[in-house]
Design a protein around this motif. Structure first.
Motif, PDB file in Angstrom:
ATOM      1  N   PRO A 117       0.675  -1.102   0.040  1.00  0.00           N
ATOM      2  CA  PRO A 117       0.075  -0.105   0.133  1.00  0.00           C
ATOM      3  C   PRO A 117       0.871   1.371   0.016  1.00  0.00           C
ATOM      4  CG  PRO A 117       0.079  -0.921   2.395  1.00  0.00           C
ATOM      5  CD  PRO A 117       0.589  -1.815   1.177  1.00  0.00           C
ATOM      6  N   ARG A 118       0.287   2.368  -0.500  1.00  0.00           N
ATOM      7  CA  ARG A 118       0.909   3.631  -0.483  1.00  0.00           C
ATOM      8  C   ARG A 118       0.155   4.470   0.785  1.00  0.00           C
ATOM      9  NH1 ARG A 118       3.982   4.365  -4.935  1.00  0.00           N
ATOM     10  NH2 ARG A 118       3.509   3.291  -6.602  1.00  0.00           N
ATOM     11  N   PRO A 119       0.835   5.628   1.332  1.00  0.00           N
ATOM     12  CA  PRO A 119       2.231   5.969   1.138  1.00  0.00           C
ATOM     13  C   PRO A 119       3.345   4.851   1.441  1.00  0.00           C
ATOM     14  CG  PRO A 119       1.548   6.997   2.695  1.00  0.00           C
ATOM     15  CD  PRO A 119       0.417   6.411   2.376  1.00  0.00           C
ATOM     16  N   ARG A 120       4.508   4.697   0.754  1.00  0.00           N
ATOM     17  CA  ARG A 120       5.538   3.745   1.278  1.00  0.00           C
ATOM     18  C   ARG A 120       6.699   4.646   1.870  1.00  0.00           C
ATOM     19  NH1 ARG A 120       5.022   0.813  -4.506  1.00  0.00           N
ATOM     20  NH2 ARG A 120       3.157  -0.082  -4.259  1.00  0.00           N
ATOM     21  N   ARG A 121       7.057   3.910   2.797  1.00  0.00           N
ATOM     22  CA  ARG A 121       8.425   4.655   3.382  1.00  0.00           C
ATOM     23  C   ARG A 121       9.411   3.400   3.767  1.00  0.00           C
ATOM     24  NH1 ARG A 121       5.882   8.194   2.108  1.00  0.00           N
ATOM     25  NH2 ARG A 121       4.555   9.671   3.460  1.00  0.00           N
ATOM     26  N   GLU A 122      10.585   3.965   4.192  1.00  0.00           N
ATOM     27  CA  GLU A 122      11.820   3.234   4.062  1.00  0.00           C
ATOM     28  C   GLU A 122      11.703   1.807   4.777  1.00  0.00           C
ATOM     29  OE1 GLU A 122      16.548   4.224   4.213  1.00  0.00           O
ATOM     30  OE2 GLU A 122      15.187   5.682   5.178  1.00  0.00           O
ATOM     31  N   ASP A 123      10.885   1.782   5.818  1.00  0.00           N
ATOM     32  CA  ASP A 123      11.042   0.354   6.656  1.00  0.00           C
ATOM     33  C   ASP A 123      10.453  -0.951   5.448  1.00  0.00           C
ATOM     34  OD1 ASP A 123       8.254   1.450   6.347  1.00  0.00           O
ATOM     35  OD2 ASP A 123       8.013   1.167   8.637  1.00  0.00           O
ATOM     36  N   ILE A 124       9.881  -0.473   4.435  1.00  0.00           N
ATOM     37  CA  ILE A 124       9.071  -1.306   3.637  1.00  0.00           C
ATOM     38  C   ILE A 124      10.413  -2.328   3.100  1.00  0.00           C
ATOM     39  CG2 ILE A 124       9.135  -0.095   1.388  1.00  0.00           C
ATOM     40  CD1 ILE A 124       6.656  -1.422   1.015  1.00  0.00           C
ATOM     41  N   LEU A 125      11.467  -1.678   3.032  1.00  0.00           N
ATOM     42  CA  LEU A 125      12.794  -2.358   2.124  1.00  0.00           C
ATOM     43  C   LEU A 125      12.960  -3.651   3.244  1.00  0.00           C
ATOM     44  CD1 LEU A 125      14.739   0.829   1.475  1.00  0.00           C
ATOM     45  CD2 LEU A 125      13.246  -0.608   0.137  1.00  0.00           C
ATOM     46  N   THR A 126      12.620  -3.533   4.376  1.00  0.00           N
ATOM     47  CA  THR A 126      13.005  -4.815   5.330  1.00  0.00           C
ATOM     48  C   THR A 126      11.786  -5.675   5.618  1.00  0.00           C
ATOM     49  OG1 THR A 126      12.830  -3.315   7.230  1.00  0.00           O
ATOM     50  CG2 THR A 126      14.991  -3.834   6.361  1.00  0.00           C
ATOM     51  N   ASP A 127      10.620  -5.514   4.705  1.00  0.00           N
ATOM     52  CA  ASP A 127       9.513  -6.414   5.062  1.00  0.00           C
ATOM     53  C   ASP A 127       9.715  -7.700   4.410  1.00  0.00           C
ATOM     54  OD1 ASP A 127       6.641  -7.287   4.158  1.00  0.00           O
ATOM     55  OD2 ASP A 127       6.099  -5.817   5.661  1.00  0.00           O
ATOM     56  N   PRO A 128       9.183  -8.692   5.000  1.00  0.00           N
ATOM     57  CA  PRO A 128       9.526 -10.238   4.615  1.00  0.00           C
ATOM     58  C   PRO A 128       9.056 -10.197   3.199  1.00  0.00           C
ATOM     59  CG  PRO A 128       9.130 -10.023   7.069  1.00  0.00           C
ATOM     60  CD  PRO A 128       8.918  -8.980   6.539  1.00  0.00           C
ATOM     61  N   ALA A 129       7.572  -9.632   3.030  1.00  0.00           N
ATOM     62  CA  ALA A 129       7.046  -9.962   1.532  1.00  0.00           C
ATOM     63  C   ALA A 129       7.892  -9.098   0.561  1.00  0.00           C
ATOM     64  CB  ALA A 129       5.408  -9.340   1.903  1.00  0.00           C
ATOM     65  N   PHE A 130       8.270  -7.996   1.125  1.00  0.00           N
ATOM     66  CA  PHE A 130       8.943  -6.910   0.023  1.00  0.00           C
ATOM     67  C   PHE A 130      10.251  -7.961  -0.427  1.00  0.00           C
ATOM     68  CE2 PHE A 130      12.191  -4.112  -1.370  1.00  0.00           C
ATOM     69  CZ  PHE A 130      11.513  -3.046  -2.009  1.00  0.00           C
ATOM     70  N   LEU A 131      10.815  -8.498   0.461  1.00  0.00           N
ATOM     71  CA  LEU A 131      12.149  -9.165   0.168  1.00  0.00           C
ATOM     72  C   LEU A 131      11.950 -10.568  -0.618  1.00  0.00           C
ATOM     73  CD1 LEU A 131      13.787  -8.805   3.782  1.00  0.00           C
ATOM     74  CD2 LEU A 131      14.669  -7.683   1.692  1.00  0.00           C
ATOM     75  N   ALA A 132      10.812 -11.164  -0.440  1.00  0.00           N
ATOM     76  CA  ALA A 132      10.376 -12.280  -0.971  1.00  0.00           C
ATOM     77  C   ALA A 132      10.204 -11.910  -2.529  1.00  0.00           C
ATOM     78  CB  ALA A 132       9.577 -12.940  -0.378  1.00  0.00           C
ATOM     79  N   LEU A 133       9.391 -10.767  -2.695  1.00  0.00           N
ATOM     80  CA  LEU A 133       9.189 -10.496  -4.044  1.00  0.00           C
ATOM     81  C   LEU A 133      10.382 -10.096  -4.861  1.00  0.00           C
ATOM     82  CD1 LEU A 133       7.051 -10.261  -6.216  1.00  0.00           C
ATOM     83  CD2 LEU A 133       6.352  -7.957  -5.199  1.00  0.00           C
ATOM     84  N   LYS A 134      11.109  -9.490  -4.141  1.00  0.00           N
ATOM     85  CA  LYS A 134      12.516  -9.010  -4.434  1.00  0.00           C
ATOM     86  C   LYS A 134      13.333 -10.075  -4.922  1.00  0.00           C
ATOM     87  CE  LYS A 134      16.602  -6.496  -3.572  1.00  0.00           C
ATOM     88  NZ  LYS A 134      17.615  -5.730  -2.382  1.00  0.00           N
ATOM     89  N   SER A 135      13.290 -11.055  -4.269  1.00  0.00           N
ATOM     90  CA  SER A 135      14.137 -12.440  -4.588  1.00  0.00           C
ATOM     91  C   SER A 135      13.417 -13.141  -5.835  1.00  0.00           C
ATOM     92  CB  SER A 135      14.103 -13.307  -3.264  1.00  0.00           C
ATOM     93  OG  SER A 135      14.654 -14.463  -3.561  1.00  0.00           O
ATOM     94  N   ASP A 136      12.256 -13.246  -5.840  1.00  0.00           N
ATOM     95  CA  ASP A 136      11.548 -13.723  -6.980  1.00  0.00           C
ATOM     96  C   ASP A 136      11.901 -13.070  -8.347  1.00  0.00           C
ATOM     97  OD1 ASP A 136      10.227 -15.647  -5.079  1.00  0.00           O
ATOM     98  OD2 ASP A 136       8.247 -14.582  -5.379  1.00  0.00           O
ATOM     99  N   ILE A 137      11.815 -11.648  -8.366  1.00  0.00           N
ATOM    100  CA  ILE A 137      12.194 -10.770  -9.780  1.00  0.00           C
ATOM    101  C   ILE A 137      13.621 -11.187  -9.912  1.00  0.00           C
ATOM    102  CG2 ILE A 137      12.147  -8.695 -10.623  1.00  0.00           C
ATOM    103  CD1 ILE A 137      10.016  -8.008  -8.840  1.00  0.00           C
ATOM    104  N   SER A 138      14.579 -11.193  -8.909  1.00  0.00           N
ATOM    105  CA  SER A 138      15.805 -11.303  -9.126  1.00  0.00           C
ATOM    106  C   SER A 138      16.258 -12.727  -9.647  1.00  0.00           C
ATOM    107  CB  SER A 138      16.733 -11.323  -7.867  1.00  0.00           C
ATOM    108  OG  SER A 138      17.991 -11.463  -7.944  1.00  0.00           O
ATOM    109  N   SER A 139      15.427 -13.748  -9.105  1.00  0.00           N
ATOM    110  CA  SER A 139      15.614 -15.265  -9.841  1.00  0.00           C
ATOM    111  C   SER A 139      15.345 -15.216 -11.404  1.00  0.00           C
ATOM    112  CB  SER A 139      14.794 -16.250  -9.158  1.00  0.00           C
ATOM    113  OG  SER A 139      14.887 -17.426  -9.789  1.00  0.00           O
TER     114      SER A 139
END
Length: 284
Positions: free
Chosen positions: A248-270
């Motif tokens: 959801p918005r607005p997004r703040r810096e703490d989203i960068l360490t959210d487990p769901a954020f990191l999981a999606l980042k990992s999927d795209i990276s793969s």
């Protein structure tokens, strides 16, 4: 010296496409774009049946391997290069090959060195016929909002890279076109400045809600800024997957360490690693 540029899409015209009465039309849509370049050994296919859309007020990012045709796509959207096949639409109208219909921010700031920050930012409104007094007043408001207050009369070469990028973004923002195309706008910045610029852009975009299409190689940046992300294949570029960013918005810096954020980042990276491996196999 003539201030009118010859190649920047955001300044190559002042007309905007007439908006459709329908609210169902995307702000920008590219349909089945193909593009090849002739070489001595034959044709090199760069884009192959690529389609994507940006809805009004949506922030969309494109990520993909180097050489997948992302910048070529922007040149086609901006009317600087014809597609081999396919079409570009804005608000339901076919605008393929037409210039001056997008605001464009390149990888490098591309500010006019003989104009001050203020004069660079106010240039789009000057070209539209807005009085210099009003254009200057509008520019100063945004310059202050962008944290560049006190640098109105500074020339680009006296600014840091991040400050130049802010001024460049403001110039695109002052253009009347609804759609903004950002071509890796922060790629030349160091990591800390890049992070600051990402959050600054988020704040500015939340205020304006312009329709944005951005190229980036930075997965975290795409997830932080975007509503949706298109992942392109290795050359010839086509859409592998569209991802709707669920945060959801607005997004703040703490989203960068959210487990769901990191999981999606990992999927795209793969996905990206797999495409990079394909590209290396083809090249060898």
């Amino acid at each position: 010296m003539n201030d009118t540029p010859s190649s920047s899409p955001e300044l190559s015209g002042t007309s905007t496409p007439a908006r459709s009465d329908s609210t169902d039309n995307p702000a920008l849509e590219v349909r089945h774009i193909r593009k090849a370049f002739r070489q001595r050994r034959g044709e090199m296919q760069v884009l192959d049946d690529l389609s994507l859309a940006v809805q009004p007020g949506e922030f969309v990012s494109i990520i993909g391997p180097s050489g997948s045709g992302k910048s070529t796509l922007f040149h086609i959207i901006g009317g600087l290069m014809p597609p081999g096949a396919g079409s570009v639409h804005m608000d339901g109208r076919d605008v393929t090959g037409q210039k001056g219909l997008i605001a464009y921010m390149p990888q490098q700031p591309a500010l006019f060195p003989w104009r001050t920050v203020e004069d660079n930012v106010m240039l789009p409104e000057e070209l539209r016929g807005v009085s210099k007094t009003q254009a200057r007043a509008n520019a100063r408001q945004w310059i202050e909002r962008a944290g560049l207050g006190g640098f109105e009369k500074a020339y680009p070469h006296t600014l840091s890279g991040g400050m130049q990028q802010r001024a460049s973004f403001l110039r695109a923002l002052m253009s009347p076109q609804e759609v903004m195309c950002l071509d890796e706008p922060f790629s030349a910045l160091d990591a800390l400045t890049r992070s600051e610029m990402q959050h600054w852009l988020l704040d500015i975009w939340e205020d304006t809600r312009r329709s944005v299409l951005m190229i980036t190689h930075h997965i975290e940046e795409a997830l932080l800024l975007s509503d949706s992300i298109y992942i392109l294949s290795a050359r010839p570029g086509t859409v592998l997957q569209k991802i709707e960013v669920p945060f959801p918005r607005p997004r703040r810096e703490d989203i960068l360490t959210d487990p769901a954020f990191l999981a999606l980042k990992s999927d795209i990276s793969s996905i990206m690693r797999q495409e990079q491996q394909k590209r290396q196999q083809v090249s060898t």
